[in-house]
Design a protein around this motif. Structure first.
Motif, short mmCIF file in Angstrom:
data_model
loop_
_atom_site.label_atom_id
_atom_site.label_comp_id
_atom_site.label_asym_id
_atom_site.label_seq_id
_atom_site.Cartn_x
_atom_site.Cartn_y
_atom_site.Cartn_z
N ILE A 154 0.68 -1.09 -0.08
CA ILE A 154 0.01 0.09 -0.01
C ILE A 154 1.23 1.22 0.18
CG2 ILE A 154 -1.78 1.10 1.23
CD1 ILE A 154 -2.35 -1.57 2.73
N LEU A 155 0.47 2.23 -0.87
CA LEU A 155 1.34 3.53 -0.79
C LEU A 155 0.63 4.70 -0.16
CD1 LEU A 155 2.71 3.45 -4.27
CD2 LEU A 155 3.83 2.41 -2.45
N GLY A 156 1.35 5.28 0.65
CA GLY A 156 0.84 6.52 1.06
C GLY A 156 1.74 8.01 0.79
N ALA A 157 1.13 8.72 0.14
CA ALA A 157 2.11 9.97 -0.22
C ALA A 157 1.55 11.31 0.73
CB ALA A 157 1.87 10.29 -1.63
N TYR A 158 2.42 11.90 1.16
CA TYR A 158 2.14 13.01 2.24
C TYR A 158 3.04 14.43 1.89
CZ TYR A 158 0.53 8.93 4.94
OH TYR A 158 -0.19 7.84 5.07
N THR A 159 2.35 15.50 1.94
CA THR A 159 3.22 16.71 1.68
C THR A 159 2.27 17.72 2.52
OG1 THR A 159 4.01 18.17 0.26
CG2 THR A 159 2.19 17.19 -0.22
N ALA A 160 2.86 18.92 2.49
CA ALA A 160 2.45 20.10 3.23
C ALA A 160 1.90 21.09 2.47
CB ALA A 160 2.93 20.58 4.34
N THR A 161 2.72 21.13 1.06
CA THR A 161 2.42 22.10 0.13
C THR A 161 2.35 21.77 -1.35
OG1 THR A 161 4.95 22.59 0.00
CG2 THR A 161 3.67 24.15 1.43
N ALA A 162 1.20 21.78 -1.98
CA ALA A 162 1.10 21.24 -3.19
C ALA A 162 0.20 21.92 -4.19
CB ALA A 162 0.87 19.74 -3.26
N THR A 163 0.46 22.44 -5.22
CA THR A 163 -0.70 23.10 -6.16
C THR A 163 -1.26 21.94 -6.67
OG1 THR A 163 0.90 23.28 -8.03
CG2 THR A 163 0.63 25.15 -6.38
N GLU A 164 -2.42 22.01 -7.55
CA GLU A 164 -3.10 21.13 -8.39
C GLU A 164 -2.39 20.45 -9.29
OE1 GLU A 164 -6.50 22.82 -10.20
OE2 GLU A 164 -7.55 23.43 -8.18
N GLU A 165 -1.29 21.20 -9.77
CA GLU A 165 -0.44 20.60 -10.82
C GLU A 165 0.32 19.78 -9.99
OE1 GLU A 165 2.25 22.38 -14.47
OE2 GLU A 165 2.27 23.43 -12.68
N ILE A 166 0.79 20.23 -9.08
CA ILE A 166 1.91 19.23 -8.21
C ILE A 166 1.13 17.57 -7.77
CG2 ILE A 166 3.37 18.92 -6.21
CD1 ILE A 166 3.94 21.73 -6.65
N ILE A 167 -0.04 18.08 -7.48
CA ILE A 167 -1.06 16.82 -6.89
C ILE A 167 -1.14 15.86 -7.92
CG2 ILE A 167 -3.19 16.22 -6.28
CD1 ILE A 167 -3.30 18.76 -4.52
N LYS A 168 -1.44 16.55 -9.18
CA LYS A 168 -1.53 15.54 -10.26
C LYS A 168 -0.22 14.78 -10.59
CE LYS A 168 -2.66 15.64 -15.10
NZ LYS A 168 -2.74 16.56 -16.47
N ASP A 169 0.83 15.45 -10.66
CA ASP A 169 2.09 14.66 -11.01
C ASP A 169 2.43 13.65 -9.55
OD1 ASP A 169 3.20 15.79 -12.77
OD2 ASP A 169 4.82 17.05 -12.08
N ILE A 170 2.17 13.89 -8.39
CA ILE A 170 2.40 12.87 -7.25
C ILE A 170 1.57 11.84 -7.72
CG2 ILE A 170 1.86 12.38 -5.03
CD1 ILE A 170 2.37 15.45 -4.12
N LYS A 171 0.37 11.77 -8.12
CA LYS A 171 -0.42 10.70 -8.19
C LYS A 171 -0.08 9.86 -9.55
CE LYS A 171 -4.46 13.00 -7.91
NZ LYS A 171 -5.90 13.34 -8.04
N GLU A 172 0.29 10.55 -10.63
CA GLU A 172 0.68 9.89 -11.66
C GLU A 172 2.00 9.06 -11.69
OE1 GLU A 172 0.18 12.67 -14.98
OE2 GLU A 172 -1.81 12.42 -15.08
N ILE A 173 3.23 10.00 -11.12
CA ILE A 173 4.37 9.38 -11.16
C ILE A 173 4.62 8.33 -10.01
CG2 ILE A 173 6.80 9.96 -10.66
CD1 ILE A 173 6.02 13.00 -11.42
#
Length: 715
Positions: free
Chosen positions: A167-186
């Motif tokens: 299971i994967l869990g990704a966490y961050t405090a600062t992310a714009t919509e563009e960065i959120i999309k990158d996190i999920k895709e990469i």
């Protein structure tokens, strides 16, 4: 054992914060998650608690050595088996820890992304169960993020090499919509539960200071905050060294940190700051990521950083314990020049460079706006709000009248139009001032009707006015290294006389208050004890207990272990380990000062040992403050919540039979008007009452009166 039980037993908290339980529950059900929570929002619990409830070893991928050490130290202090693998370990220590991991001696293992593909590490992982991998600071995987790290791109390849996909869990405090999309895709997250709890940090005061003598301001500020710990960020190594020497020579307790220092030198400076041996850290942006020092009371940016993401993350290192703290940016036009120079000397793709310049301009706009600073920040991260003001930033707290500059704005907009929107801020300001420099004369701008029509203003004043108009949307700037001033749809409204423009002059310094009702002498004694224990155990003081926990001890004066366990941040392990020593200090203080117990007020009408999330303690803590004679406003300040929340707490208290004293809470004249309206329209809804009353009577006034009436009826 369920998550609620672990939260209380190991971490000492009664209830989860927003979003935490949902993320934990999804992980335990086998679902990938993406948690975007503000700094100090409790991200680490969202992977630490699942790790304790799952069979096998949870891997935590973390970008910085200091972050790993702090979290592992804190986990061990709470009785949880954890370790880390990084470059600080000798080859022998590495081998020993790998063997311990293989033997199942740890529930959590922290590892840097650079180490994921090491053969010895991978070989060990093939023989053990890894149910869950947490990726902290996951914004580092996106090239559009301000902390992009190529090593994070290795994470998907590492996951693919494991015997079974965890299971994967990704966490961050600062992310714009563009960065959120990158996190999920990469990261290739599979239908992740996405929780965004909001970017707001209500305990932080945001301020921008322009047109000031920075050194004088800083010296005055530090003299007024001599007992507080803080960080001062500078743009260059040279400024860090210069400012450190100057403040050190004036007797301030400082450390400095930048990338040009040796590893050992940087580590000594960091340790000195973390262990409270030096109160002030002066640093470049090389310092701070992963530093979990909870009692940083202020972050001052001596120079403007490169973008809002960097600013918000660096400013967010203040007040991680939830206490009121200050984030102040000292702006000067020269800061923009420095940042552009830093962009110029950094190799990057042209499209990336355009984004970097655009992000810099967004922060410049932030520095010049008269809008609420908090709302500007939240809007940048895509968090909408019905509020227009926060009431806790330098713009909201500046109540002086604004000057009508509509005429000046029309002159500036007209000049931009006549210069065919083809020049930058400085050129437009020079034309308006009537400069006779060679380029203006060569271009024939002295023939324009707007040439020299603002000669009574200094060029810098005109530039500031132009940047203000840009920040408020009356003008725009093109992207790139040399942005050109452009008209916007709002420009037409001003030029046609349909909209007026107002601007404050010379913003003043605003002092924010961080008052709390505590026994200050006892708090100092508790900090001394904590410091002594921290030195003996070779861990930072906040690992033993954060300031918020000591503050609650000094406020509620627990006298037994059971009472101590009701203090926020004290779990059973820490209560057993340190309880006796801290209780001894508290009891001695109470005896010496003839003080009676305070915690007993929490017992009335309450069952503190309910299983699961404890919802009763919150309002009873407010009741304890009420009994000490605090006003609603003071209680809201201490509890770091809204005044309406305090009223809700008091309403719950009298509903349980506790007596509320409304003396001084309700204005008699306002009460009379409200009661007259209630007699006519009833008291079921606030809106009909408000509509029948003068504008100056607020919903808050009505709620107080209703609460008083219902309290009297209950009694």
């Amino acid at each position: 054992m369920n998550p609620n039980r672990i939260l209380k037993e190991y971490f000492g908290y009664e209830s989860f914060r927003k979003g935490q339980y949902e993320l934990i529950e999804a992980i335990l059900k086998g679902q990938d998650v993406l948690g975007i929570m503000p700094t100090s929002g409790g991200k680490s619990l969202c992977y630490q608690i699942p790790a304790l409830l799952m069979e096998g070893v949870t891997l935590v991928i973390s970008p910085l050595i200091s972050l790993m050490k702090d979290q592992v130290d804190a986990l061990r202090e709470s009785g949880i088996s954890a370790t880390y693998l990084n470059s600080t370990l000798t080859a022998q220590e590495q081998r020993a820890r790998l063997e311990e991991i293989k033997n199942g001696e740890y529930k959590l293992v922290y590892v840097a992304p650079e180490r994921l593909n090491a053969s010895d590490f991978l070989n060990i992982l093939m023989d053990i169960r890894i149910p869950f991998v947490a990726i902290d600071e996951s914004h580092c995987i996106s090239q559009w993020g301000h902390d992009f790290r190529p090593s994070y791109k290795e994470i998907p390849r590492f996951i693919a090499k494991l015997n079974q996909r965890p299971i994967l869990g990704a966490y961050t405090a600062t992310a714009t919509e563009e960065i959120i999309k990158d996190i999920k895709e990469i990261l290739k997250l599979r239908r992740p539960l996405e929780i965004i709890t909001g970017f707001d940090r209500p305990n932080l005061y945001f301020g921008v200071e322009k047109g000031i003598d920075k050194k004088k301001y800083l010296l005055d500020y530090l003299r007024n905050h001599q007992e507080h710990s803080g960080i001062i960020y500078c743009a260059t190594r040279k400024e860090v060294e210069s400012l450190s020497k100057e403040l050190g020579d004036k007797g301030f307790s400082v450390s400095m940190y930048h990338g040009g220092m040796g590893n050992e030198e940087r580590q000594r400076a960091q340790d000195s700051f973390i262990y409270d041996q030096s109160l002030i850290m002066i640093a470049t942006n090389a310092f701070g990521m992963g530093i979990d020092k909870s009692n940083v009371r202020f972050v001052i940016h001596y120079n403007m950083p490169k973008n809002i993401e960097a600013y918000y993350q660096e400013a967010g290192r203040a007040g991680r314990d939830g206490e009121n703290s200050e984030c102040i940016l000292l702006f000067s036009p020269q800061d923009v020049v420095k940042q552009k120079y830093l962009i110029e000397i950094t190799a990057m793709q042209p499209e990336r460079e355009l984004v970097v310049y655009k992000n810099l301009q967004t922060l410049v706009d932030y520095c010049h706006t008269h809008d609420c600073l908090r709302m500007r920040l939240l809007d940048y991260f895509g968090e909408s709000s019905d509020r227009v003001q926060c009431g806790k930033c330098s713009n909201c707290l500046d109540h002086r009248e604004k000057k009508n500059i509509t005429l000046e704005a029309k002159k500036i907009l007209s000049c931009v139009y006549r210069m065919k929107e083809g020049f930058g801020v400085t050129m437009v300001a020079n034309v308006l001032h009537g400069s006779k420099n060679k380029k203006i004369l060569e271009l024939g701008f002295q023939q324009l009707s707007t040439y020299g029509i603002m000669e009574d203003y200094k060029t810098k004043e005109i530039q500031q006015m132009i940047l203000f108009l840009v920040a408020e949307g009356y003008l725009g700037l093109t992207e790139g290294k040399y942005p050109l001033v452009k008209l916007t749809p709002q420009s037409a409204a001003v030029l046609k006389g349909k909209e007026e423009v107002y601007k404050r002059q010379d913003l003043t310094v605003v002092e924010s208050t961080t008052e709390a009702v505590v026994h200050e002498d006892l708090l100092k004694e508790l900090k001394v004890l904590r410091g002594k224990i921290a030195l003996e155990k070779h861990v930072p003081p906040y690992i033993i207990f954060p300031d918020t926990t000591l503050k609650e001890m000094a406020m509620y004066l627990p006298e037994s272990k059971d009472e101590l366990l009701r203090i926020k941040g004290i779990g059973e392990v820490k209560g057993e380990t340190y309880g006796e020593a801290f209780l001894h200090v508290i009891k001695s203080y109470m005896n010496e000062n003839n003080i009676e117990a305070v915690v007993s007020t929490l017992d009335e009408g309450s069952q503190m040992k309910e299983k699961g999330t404890d919802k009763t303690k919150t309002h009873l803590v407010t009741y304890a403050l009420h009994q000490q004679g605090l006003s609603i406003e003071e209680m809201a300040e201490v509890r770091a919540c809204t005044e309406n929340t305090i009223l809700n707490h008091l309403e719950k208290c009298f509903g349980e039979g506790l007596e509320i004293d409304f003396h001084g809470m309700v204005d008699e004249n306002i009460e009379r008007q409200i009661l007259e309206v209630i007699h006519k329209v009833g008291d079921e809804y606030l809106k009909p009452i408000k509509e029948a009353l003068p504008e100056e009577i607020s919903y808050f006034d009505i709620k107080k009166v209703l609460l008083k009436q219902r309290s009297q009826q209950a009694v």
